[in-house]
Design a protein around this motif. Structure first.
Motif, PDB file in Angstrom:
ATOM      1  N   ASP A  84       0.843  -1.200   0.000  1.00 57.60           N
ATOM      2  CA  ASP A  84       0.000   0.000   0.000  1.00 57.60           C
ATOM      3  C   ASP A  84       0.880   1.253   0.000  1.00 57.60           C
ATOM      4  O   ASP A  84       2.100   1.172   0.038  1.00 57.60           O
ATOM      5  N   ARG A  85       0.234   2.406  -0.036  1.00 58.86           N
ATOM      6  CA  ARG A  85       0.929   3.693  -0.113  1.00 58.86           C
ATOM      7  C   ARG A  85       1.889   3.912   1.044  1.00 58.86           C
ATOM      8  O   ARG A  85       3.045   4.302   0.852  1.00 58.86           O
ATOM      9  N   ALA A  86       1.443   3.665   2.258  1.00 57.47           N
ATOM     10  CA  ALA A  86       2.282   3.900   3.440  1.00 57.47           C
ATOM     11  C   ALA A  86       3.537   3.025   3.406  1.00 57.47           C
ATOM     12  O   ALA A  86       4.649   3.503   3.656  1.00 57.47           O
ATOM     13  N   GLU A  87       3.363   1.745   3.085  1.00 57.41           N
ATOM     14  CA  GLU A  87       4.511   0.848   3.013  1.00 57.41           C
ATOM     15  C   GLU A  87       5.453   1.265   1.880  1.00 57.41           C
ATOM     16  O   GLU A  87       6.676   1.239   2.028  1.00 57.41           O
ATOM     17  N   PHE A  88       4.877   1.673   0.740  1.00 60.55           N
ATOM     18  CA  PHE A  88       5.713   2.100  -0.379  1.00 60.55           C
ATOM     19  C   PHE A  88       6.578   3.292   0.005  1.00 60.55           C
ATOM     20  O   PHE A  88       7.789   3.306  -0.233  1.00 60.55           O
ATOM     21  N   LEU A  89       5.966   4.308   0.591  1.00 60.48           N
ATOM     22  CA  LEU A  89       6.718   5.511   0.955  1.00 60.48           C
ATOM     23  C   LEU A  89       7.795   5.201   1.993  1.00 60.48           C
ATOM     24  O   LEU A  89       8.901   5.744   1.924  1.00 60.48           O
ATOM     25  N   GLU A  90       7.501   4.309   2.924  1.00 58.60           N
ATOM     26  CA  GLU A  90       8.496   3.903   3.924  1.00 58.60           C
ATOM     27  C   GLU A  90       9.651   3.142   3.255  1.00 58.60           C
ATOM     28  O   GLU A  90      10.824   3.413   3.518  1.00 58.60           O
ATOM     29  N   ARG A  91       9.319   2.206   2.379  1.00 57.58           N
ATOM     30  CA  ARG A  91      10.351   1.422   1.686  1.00 57.58           C
ATOM     31  C   ARG A  91      11.189   2.304   0.772  1.00 57.58           C
ATOM     32  O   ARG A  91      12.421   2.213   0.750  1.00 57.58           O
ATOM     33  N   TYR A  92      10.518   3.146   0.002  1.00 57.17           N
ATOM     34  CA  TYR A  92      11.214   4.024  -0.938  1.00 57.17           C
ATOM     35  C   TYR A  92      12.183   4.948  -0.195  1.00 57.17           C
ATOM     36  O   TYR A  92      13.362   5.056  -0.548  1.00 57.17           O
ATOM     37  N   SER A  93      11.702   5.594   0.836  1.00 54.10           N
ATOM     38  CA  SER A  93      12.528   6.503   1.629  1.00 54.10           C
ATOM     39  C   SER A  93      13.719   5.770   2.244  1.00 54.10           C
ATOM     40  O   SER A  93      14.860   6.246   2.194  1.00 54.10           O
ATOM     41  N   GLY A  94      13.479   4.599   2.804  1.00 46.73           N
ATOM     42  CA  GLY A  94      14.546   3.811   3.424  1.00 46.73           C
ATOM     43  C   GLY A  94      15.580   3.347   2.417  1.00 46.73           C
ATOM     44  O   GLY A  94      16.789   3.402   2.673  1.00 46.73           O
ATOM     45  N   PHE A  95      15.118   2.910   1.252  1.00 46.14           N
ATOM     46  CA  PHE A  95      16.042   2.419   0.227  1.00 46.14           C
ATOM     47  C   PHE A  95      16.918   3.547  -0.311  1.00 46.14           C
ATOM     48  O   PHE A  95      18.139   3.413  -0.408  1.00 46.14           O
ATOM     49  N   VAL A  96      16.303   4.668  -0.641  1.00 44.73           N
ATOM     50  CA  VAL A  96      17.069   5.805  -1.153  1.00 44.73           C
ATOM     51  C   VAL A  96      18.068   6.284  -0.100  1.00 44.73           C
ATOM     52  O   VAL A  96      19.229   6.565  -0.414  1.00 44.73           O
ATOM     53  N   ASP A  97      17.648   6.347   1.142  1.00 43.23           N
ATOM     54  CA  ASP A  97      18.551   6.759   2.217  1.00 43.23           C
ATOM     55  C   ASP A  97      19.732   5.792   2.339  1.00 43.23           C
ATOM     56  O   ASP A  97      20.879   6.210   2.487  1.00 43.23           O
ATOM     57  N   MET A  98      19.463   4.489   2.261  1.00 45.93           N
ATOM     58  CA  MET A  98      20.532   3.491   2.337  1.00 45.93           C
ATOM     59  C   MET A  98      21.511   3.657   1.171  1.00 45.93           C
ATOM     60  O   MET A  98      22.724   3.590   1.360  1.00 45.93           O
ATOM     61  N   LEU A  99      21.000   3.909  -0.044  1.00 45.57           N
ATOM     62  CA  LEU A  99      21.871   4.098  -1.193  1.00 45.57           C
ATOM     63  C   LEU A  99      22.743   5.346  -1.040  1.00 45.57           C
ATOM     64  O   LEU A  99      23.901   5.361  -1.421  1.00 45.57           O
ATOM     65  N   ARG A 100      22.167   6.393  -0.481  1.00 50.21           N
ATOM     66  CA  ARG A 100      22.908   7.651  -0.320  1.00 50.21           C
ATOM     67  C   ARG A 100      23.987   7.568   0.744  1.00 50.21           C
ATOM     68  O   ARG A 100      25.023   8.198   0.618  1.00 50.21           O
ATOM     69  N   THR A 101      23.749   6.814   1.800  1.00 54.20           N
ATOM     70  CA  THR A 101      24.691   6.813   2.925  1.00 54.20           C
ATOM     71  C   THR A 101      25.614   5.608   2.939  1.00 54.20           C
ATOM     72  O   THR A 101      26.767   5.727   3.365  1.00 54.20           O
ATOM     73  N   GLY A 102      25.126   4.440   2.505  1.00 55.61           N
ATOM     74  CA  GLY A 102      25.957   3.236   2.501  1.00 55.61           C
ATOM     75  C   GLY A 102      26.612   2.996   3.850  1.00 55.61           C
ATOM     76  O   GLY A 102      26.073   3.344   4.892  1.00 55.61           O
ATOM     77  N   ILE A 103      27.791   2.412   3.823  1.00 51.12           N
ATOM     78  CA  ILE A 103      28.622   2.249   5.017  1.00 51.12           C
ATOM     79  C   ILE A 103      29.810   3.169   4.793  1.00 51.12           C
ATOM     80  O   ILE A 103      30.635   2.907   3.916  1.00 51.12           O
ATOM     81  N   ASP A 104      29.850   4.246   5.523  1.00 49.66           N
ATOM     82  CA  ASP A 104      30.850   5.300   5.294  1.00 49.66           C
ATOM     83  C   ASP A 104      30.774   5.791   3.854  1.00 49.66           C
ATOM     84  O   ASP A 104      31.785   6.142   3.248  1.00 49.66           O
ATOM     85  N   GLY A 105      29.584   5.774   3.280  1.00 48.10           N
ATOM     86  CA  GLY A 105      29.377   6.240   1.912  1.00 48.10           C
ATOM     87  C   GLY A 105      29.520   5.172   0.842  1.00 48.10           C
ATOM     88  O   GLY A 105      29.122   5.370  -0.291  1.00 48.10           O
ATOM     89  N   TRP A 106      30.083   4.013   1.192  1.00 44.00           N
ATOM     90  CA  TRP A 106      30.355   2.956   0.218  1.00 44.00           C
ATOM     91  C   TRP A 106      29.227   1.940   0.135  1.00 44.00           C
ATOM     92  O   TRP A 106      28.593   1.614   1.140  1.00 44.00           O
ATOM     93  N   LEU A 107      29.030   1.424  -1.064  1.00 41.15           N
ATOM     94  CA  LEU A 107      28.057   0.364  -1.322  1.00 41.15           C
ATOM     95  C   LEU A 107      28.778  -0.815  -1.958  1.00 41.15           C
ATOM     96  O   LEU A 107      29.464  -0.647  -2.977  1.00 41.15           O
ATOM     97  N   ASP A 108      28.629  -1.984  -1.361  1.00 43.13           N
ATOM     98  CA  ASP A 108      29.188  -3.205  -1.928  1.00 43.13           C
ATOM     99  C   ASP A 108      28.039  -3.987  -2.550  1.00 43.13           C
ATOM    100  O   ASP A 108      27.226  -4.585  -1.847  1.00 43.13           O
ATOM    101  N   PHE A 109      27.961  -3.939  -3.882  1.00 40.21           N
ATOM    102  CA  PHE A 109      26.948  -4.696  -4.618  1.00 40.21           C
ATOM    103  C   PHE A 109      27.511  -6.082  -4.889  1.00 40.21           C
ATOM    104  O   PHE A 109      28.625  -6.211  -5.398  1.00 40.21           O
ATOM    105  N   TYR A 110      26.720  -7.101  -4.581  1.00 43.21           N
ATOM    106  CA  TYR A 110      27.119  -8.470  -4.895  1.00 43.21           C
ATOM    107  C   TYR A 110      25.986  -9.136  -5.649  1.00 43.21           C
ATOM    108  O   TYR A 110      24.832  -9.121  -5.210  1.00 43.21           O
TER     109      TYR A 110
END
Length: 153
Positions: A84-110
């Motif tokens: 639903d809308r609430a879950e989407f906005l929570e997931r979207y916000s969390g995912f974008v935030d995780m991509l922006r901050t990573g771990i010390d800015g870094w993202l390890d894609f596997y």
């Protein structure tokens, strides 16, 4: 809304984005391979040292060339699904935030399918497209550009 087939196809910093955010790599149409094409595209070679003499044709380069590679940008397309809308906005916000901050800015894609790691950081997002309205199940797609300073290809 369980799509177990999407679990385990990608990890980012040892977390499955589908499990944590309902996010997964998506293509524009069946058969497209834009994500893998971007991940596997070889980086450009750094320029060789050259000397141009006015009285000679062309340029002079060393007899032994040492190849080094430029950093590269990798563009990936993601989709996020939610009940639903609430879950989407929570997931979207969390995912974008995780991509922006990573771990010390870094993202390890596997990607297990490739058995390959890519160490990158977030550059920018673009091309957001809402795939459904906000009534019932919600889906949105967007493109993210990452930088790989030490290219793996």
């Amino acid at each position: 809304m369980t799509m177990n087939v999407l679990k385990g196809l990608l990890t980012i910093n040892d977390s499955d984005p589908y499990v944590d955010y309902g996010a997964f790599l998506v293509e524009d149409k069946p058969g497209d391979m834009k994500n893998y094409s971007s991940l596997l595209k070889p980086s450009a070679a750094k320029p060789q040292k050259e000397v141009s003499f006015r009285e000679r044709d062309g340029v002079k380069v060393p007899n032994k060339l040492v190849q080094r590679w430029e950093a590269r940008d990798v563009t990936l397309q993601f989709c996020i699904l939610a009940a639903d809308r609430a879950e989407f906005l929570e997931r979207y916000s969390g995912f974008v935030d995780m991509l922006r901050t990573g771990i010390d800015g870094w993202l390890d894609f596997y990607l297990p399918e490739l058995d390959k790691h890519f160490r990158m950081y977030y550059r920018e997002a673009s091309d957001y497209k809402q795939l459904t309205d906000f009534e019932g199940e919600v889906a949105g797609k967007f493109t993210v550009k990452f930088r790989e300073p030490q290219p793996s290809f």
